[in-house]
Scaffold this motif. Structure first.
Motif, PDB file in Angstrom:
ATOM      1  N   ALA A  75       0.658  -6.692   9.916  1.00 25.50           N
ATOM      2  CA  ALA A  75       0.410  -5.619  10.890  1.00 25.50           C
ATOM      3  C   ALA A  75      -0.569  -4.576  10.379  1.00 25.50           C
ATOM      4  O   ALA A  75      -1.008  -3.727  11.163  1.00 25.50           O
ATOM      5  CB  ALA A  75       1.734  -4.943  11.255  1.00 25.50           C
ATOM      6  N   ALA A  76      -0.922  -4.638   9.109  1.00 27.19           N
ATOM      7  CA  ALA A  76      -1.811  -3.634   8.515  1.00 27.19           C
ATOM      8  C   ALA A  76      -2.858  -4.353   7.676  1.00 27.19           C
ATOM      9  O   ALA A  76      -2.579  -4.769   6.551  1.00 27.19           O
ATOM     10  CB  ALA A  76      -1.019  -2.647   7.665  1.00 27.19           C
ATOM     11  N   PRO A  77      -4.076  -4.525   8.195  1.00 25.41           N
ATOM     12  CA  PRO A  77      -5.102  -5.310   7.491  1.00 25.41           C
ATOM     13  C   PRO A  77      -5.464  -4.793   6.102  1.00 25.41           C
ATOM     14  O   PRO A  77      -5.943  -5.573   5.266  1.00 25.41           O
ATOM     15  CB  PRO A  77      -6.309  -5.218   8.443  1.00 25.41           C
ATOM     16  N   ASN A  78      -5.253  -3.510   5.838  1.00 24.53           N
ATOM     17  CA  ASN A  78      -5.610  -2.958   4.524  1.00 24.53           C
ATOM     18  C   ASN A  78      -4.473  -3.067   3.515  1.00 24.53           C
ATOM     19  O   ASN A  78      -4.578  -2.558   2.401  1.00 24.53           O
ATOM     20  CB  ASN A  78      -6.032  -1.493   4.655  1.00 24.53           C
ATOM     21  N   ALA A  79      -3.367  -3.723   3.885  1.00 27.32           N
ATOM     22  CA  ALA A  79      -2.213  -3.860   2.997  1.00 27.32           C
ATOM     23  C   ALA A  79      -2.218  -5.242   2.347  1.00 27.32           C
ATOM     24  O   ALA A  79      -2.482  -6.254   3.004  1.00 27.32           O
ATOM     25  CB  ALA A  79      -0.916  -3.645   3.768  1.00 27.32           C
ATOM     26  N   ARG A  80      -1.920  -5.282   1.055  1.00 22.12           N
ATOM     27  CA  ARG A  80      -1.874  -6.534   0.298  1.00 22.12           C
ATOM     28  C   ARG A  80      -0.429  -6.802  -0.132  1.00 22.12           C
ATOM     29  O   ARG A  80       0.192  -5.961  -0.785  1.00 22.12           O
ATOM     30  CB  ARG A  80      -2.736  -6.465  -0.960  1.00 22.12           C
ATOM     31  N   ASN A  81       0.049  -7.971   0.197  1.00 25.57           N
ATOM     32  CA  ASN A  81       1.394  -8.369  -0.201  1.00 25.57           C
ATOM     33  C   ASN A  81       1.347  -8.959  -1.605  1.00 25.57           C
ATOM     34  O   ASN A  81       0.919 -10.097  -1.801  1.00 25.57           O
ATOM     35  CB  ASN A  81       1.965  -9.383   0.786  1.00 25.57           C
ATOM     36  N   LEU A  82       1.789  -8.192  -2.589  1.00 20.13           N
ATOM     37  CA  LEU A  82       1.859  -8.665  -3.975  1.00 20.13           C
ATOM     38  C   LEU A  82       3.298  -8.880  -4.426  1.00 20.13           C
ATOM     39  O   LEU A  82       3.536  -9.121  -5.608  1.00 20.13           O
ATOM     40  CB  LEU A  82       1.170  -7.654  -4.904  1.00 20.13           C
ATOM     41  N   ALA A  83       4.234  -8.795  -3.509  1.00 20.36           N
ATOM     42  CA  ALA A  83       5.655  -8.953  -3.879  1.00 20.36           C
ATOM     43  C   ALA A  83       5.904 -10.358  -4.408  1.00 20.36           C
ATOM     44  O   ALA A  83       5.599 -11.352  -3.753  1.00 20.36           O
ATOM     45  CB  ALA A  83       6.541  -8.684  -2.667  1.00 20.36           C
ATOM     46  N   GLY A  84       6.440 -10.450  -5.623  1.00 20.75           N
ATOM     47  CA  GLY A  84       6.699 -11.730  -6.241  1.00 20.75           C
ATOM     48  C   GLY A  84       5.461 -12.407  -6.783  1.00 20.75           C
ATOM     49  O   GLY A  84       5.545 -13.522  -7.309  1.00 20.75           O
ATOM     50  N   ARG A  85       4.297 -11.761  -6.696  1.00 20.61           N
ATOM     51  CA  ARG A  85       3.041 -12.364  -7.143  1.00 20.61           C
ATOM     52  C   ARG A  85       2.480 -11.678  -8.384  1.00 20.61           C
ATOM     53  O   ARG A  85       1.370 -12.003  -8.818  1.00 20.61           O
ATOM     54  CB  ARG A  85       2.019 -12.311  -6.002  1.00 20.61           C
ATOM     55  N   THR A  86       3.206 -10.740  -8.916  1.00 23.48           N
ATOM     56  CA  THR A  86       2.832 -10.100 -10.172  1.00 23.48           C
ATOM     57  C   THR A  86       4.036 -10.155 -11.114  1.00 23.48           C
ATOM     58  O   THR A  86       5.168 -10.295 -10.663  1.00 23.48           O
ATOM     59  CB  THR A  86       2.456  -8.620  -9.983  1.00 23.48           C
TER      60      THR A  86
END
Length: 333
Positions: A219-230
């Protein structure tokens, strides 16, 4: 020099709140080794007063007697004192099996024989930092202790470079809460704030938080999902390099506080009187103590994993516009 083993809690937020205790023990001249489960160990690697971190091969639940006895034999003779921070029976087993002569902890779960120096659990439990710091034997200034974490500048710069970011050029949202849904501000509210934010928004958390973070990112193009990826260490570095952070009452909230980051902390079912972010740059929002919010939240704090009444008013009624304005003020402070 006293060689001391510290048995760490199994939650990130609790681990952060033990830092003042370790600082006090270090000031007493004790050489500190911390035993921690792998998902908490990075917290202690960000504490300069800790000389060594041992990652325990233990999981949630069960005594895991064989593994504790085996490790106890390996550690036998290495330590003069142990501080058992969790209140469980199993957490006190390893120092006992290791033959550590001085074993300090709070009474609980019938472990009287496992501890040599026992503190009574206070009837009205104080804030968690003071609760842990009291194990040092000090009596003065416990209420003024504040956790602090430290990372080498190069670790922060490496994490930023990997994401193509500049220090202070983004904000972090931590929309998860390991305890349960009752501590989570709705994903659609986070998305509304993120979509209007002028800088990149990093969404951090564990793998369990990835679905809610993905909902926000969609829903927010400027948001990056890094949950569980770092890794947790990388997440710490990204928090330390951020301009500001918004979060639920969670472990990463306490991490941000320990780095002194401007932050907005959202409370609902839990209480900021018990586990606040100990940070002069933190803004706490809790509708329970908002005199303009009606009808009053007589049900809060309930400390339940899910809203017992099914309405989740304590967080759902916290408007995105209000949080956005507070975050903007924090990031410009």
């Amino acid at each position: 020099m006293t060689r001391s083993l510290v048995i760490a809690p199994q939650w990130i937020g609790d681990a952060v709140m033990t830092e003042p205790l370790l600082r006090r023990l270090h000031a007493h001249g004790e050489r500190l080794t911390v035993g921690a489960v792998p998902w908490v160990a990075p917290v202690y690697r960000a504490m300069p007063q800790v000389d060594e971190v041992i990652e325990f091969p233990f999981q949630h639940g069960g005594l895991q007697w064989a593994a504790r006895r085996r490790l106890g034999r390996e550690l036998h003779g290495r330590f003069d004192a142990a501080y058992v921070l969790p209140n469980s029976l199993k957490s006190a087993l390893l120092p006992f099996l290791s033959g550590i002569p001085r074993r300090v902890g709070y009474l609980g779960e019938a472990r009287v024989g496992l501890l040599t120096h026992r503190l009574k659990n206070p009837k009205n439990r104080p804030p968690m930092v003071a609760f842990y710091s009291a194990l040092s034997g000090d009596r003065e200034g416990l209420e003024h202790d504040r956790p602090a974490l430290h990372l080498p500048p190069e670790a922060i710069e490496a994490a930023l470079a990997a994401q193509g970011l500049q220090r202070g050029g983004y904000v972090v949202f931590a929309p998860g809460a390991e305890f349960g849904p009752s501590k989570r501000w709705p994903a659609e509210h986070y998305a509304q704030v993120a979509a209007a934010w002028p800088q990149p928004v990093l969404l951090l958390g564990s793998g369990k938080d990835s679905p809610v973070c993905e909902e926000i990112a969609q829903a927010a193009p400027n948001a990056r999902n890094l949950a569980g990826r770092t890794s947790l260490a990388e997440a710490f570095a990204l928090i330390a390099g951020a301009r500001a952070m918004a979060s639920n009452d969670s472990g990463l909230m306490h991490v941000a506080a320990a780095f002194g980051l401007p932050q907005v902390a959202l409370f609902g079912s839990s209480s900021p009187h018990h586990t606040p972010p100990l940070n002069d740059r933190a803004t706490i929002v809790w509708l329970k103590e908002d005199p303009q919010y009606q009808p009053p939240l007589d049900c809060a704090p309930c400390f339940a994993r899910e809203c017992p009444l099914g309405h989740h008013r304590c967080l759902r009624d916290l408007a995105p516009a209000r949080v956005s304005a507070l975050l903007q003020a924090a990031s410009n402070a």
